[in-house]
Design an enzyme around this catalytic site. Structure first.
Site, short mmCIF file in Angstrom:
data_model
loop_
_atom_site.label_atom_id
_atom_site.label_comp_id
_atom_site.label_asym_id
_atom_site.label_seq_id
_atom_site.Cartn_x
_atom_site.Cartn_y
_atom_site.Cartn_z
N PHE A 160 99.31 93.49 105.77
CA PHE A 160 98.90 94.54 104.83
C PHE A 160 98.21 93.92 103.63
O PHE A 160 98.67 92.91 103.10
CB PHE A 160 100.12 95.31 104.32
CG PHE A 160 100.88 96.06 105.37
CD1 PHE A 160 100.47 97.33 105.79
CD2 PHE A 160 102.02 95.51 105.95
CE1 PHE A 160 101.19 98.02 106.76
CE2 PHE A 160 102.74 96.20 106.92
CZ PHE A 160 102.32 97.46 107.32
N ASP A 161 97.15 94.56 103.17
CA ASP A 161 96.62 94.29 101.84
C ASP A 161 97.56 95.02 100.86
O ASP A 161 98.34 95.88 101.26
CB ASP A 161 95.19 94.86 101.77
CG ASP A 161 94.60 94.79 100.36
OD1 ASP A 161 94.92 93.84 99.64
OD2 ASP A 161 93.84 95.71 100.00
#
Length: 312
Positions: free
Chosen positions: A178-179
């Site tokens: 995930f960013d």
């Protein structure tokens, strides 16, 4: 064995409980490579496309961008059921398609060919198929159509856009990257950055250090993934999760870590890149899927063969 006898490998497909399962909906163009067929559809129209799909219904479609992710989710289910056959908190995969049911035969046959455990196929032609996401309890929607993704997000469903790309098939366990901002977290700091530059954003983060960030579009999915992950010890877990963010650890790392702690979301590894390209670290991690809101990061991931999903 006959369909009626309790064949354990067959049962999990039947017994998913949408209220407890982590339901993921994928469109046919996200899970299979249908680019040639899609081109035919755009150029020659629906009827020609349907004719082609029916004529080729026994020819399996090649895997698409989200295929490895769905396969790895199935591996997680196998591991969960090995330790507890009664467990209901499983991945539940649903294929959503704008195909007519006749064109859908090839999709079903392709899924069977690869041994994919897909619980539901929904063939909805000429309609906004995202209206059915909520009723199926979908927690994540992956589509190759931007309008689909925007509609899903407006309906409050975690969603991301998948581009057709070359994918290096990664090995298990399931790895999800995930960013941070505008993906796991809200885009509040991004907005400060747009208005006041990096210095303003750093000042804002220092002032807000003790205040957890708002939730981003993929938080709900990440939380459910984390819940499944907690069933295993870290060494034995069939799921690994990562945060790869452009934030600098020194100036903006603390608030991100404190937010995750506040949420009770355990992440296996976090990388604070201080604006450096994400491609090299992603090539090292080799995730089954990488979520980011920056198209330059998606491009960097695609360049190293990492399956990517853009959160608009």
């Amino acid at each position: 064995s006959s369909l009626l006898s309790p064949n354990p490998s067959f049962l999990p497909v039947l017994q998913k409980d949408p209220s407890e399962a982590l339901v993921i909906a994928v469109t046919t163009r996200a899970i299979f490579n249908l680019e040639e067929e899609h081109k035919l559809y755009l150029e020659k129209g629906k009827e020609e496309y349907a004719r082609h799909q029916q004529a080729n219904q026994d020819k399996p479609l090649p895997p698409g961008t989200a295929f490895a992710f769905i396969q790895a989710a199935q591996y997680v289910n196998e591991k969960i059921l090995e330790s507890n056959l009664a467990e209901k908190d499983l991945f539940d995969i649903l294929v959503l398609s704008n195909n007519s049911p006749e064109s859908g035969v090839r999709i079903i046959n392709s899924a069977k060919h690869y041994g994919l455990e897909i619980s539901k196929f929904c063939f909805v032609s000429n309609k906004d198929s995202t209206q059915y996401l909520k009723s199926h309890g979908v927690k994540l929607f992956l589509s190759a159509d931007r309008i689909d993704v925007c509609n899903a997000l407006q309906r409050g469903v975690s969603a991301a856009l998948v581009f057709q790309q070359e994918v290096q098939a990664p090995s298990t366990p399931l790895r999800v990257v995930f960013d941070g901002d505008a993906v796991l977290f809200s885009d509040e700091t991004d907005q400060v950055f747009q208005e006041q530059g990096l210095e303003g954003a750093v000042r804002y983060e220092r002032a807000m250090e003790a205040v957890p960030m708002g939730e981003g579009p993929l938080k709900a999915f990440a939380m459910h993934l984390g819940k499944i992950r907690k069933k295993f010890s870290q060494e034995k877990s069939p799921i690994r999760t990562y945060l790869v963010t452009a934030r600098s650890g020194r100036d903006m790392g603390v608030r991100a870590i404190k937010t995750l702690q506040e949420w009770g979301l355990a992440i296996d590894e976090a990388f604070f890149m201080d604006g450096a390209p994400k491609g090299p670290i992603l090539a090292q991690i080799q995730p089954h899927i990488f979520f980011d809101d920056g198209l330059h990061n998606i491009q960097g991931a695609q360049d190293v063969g990492v399956p990517s999903a853009w959160v608009p």
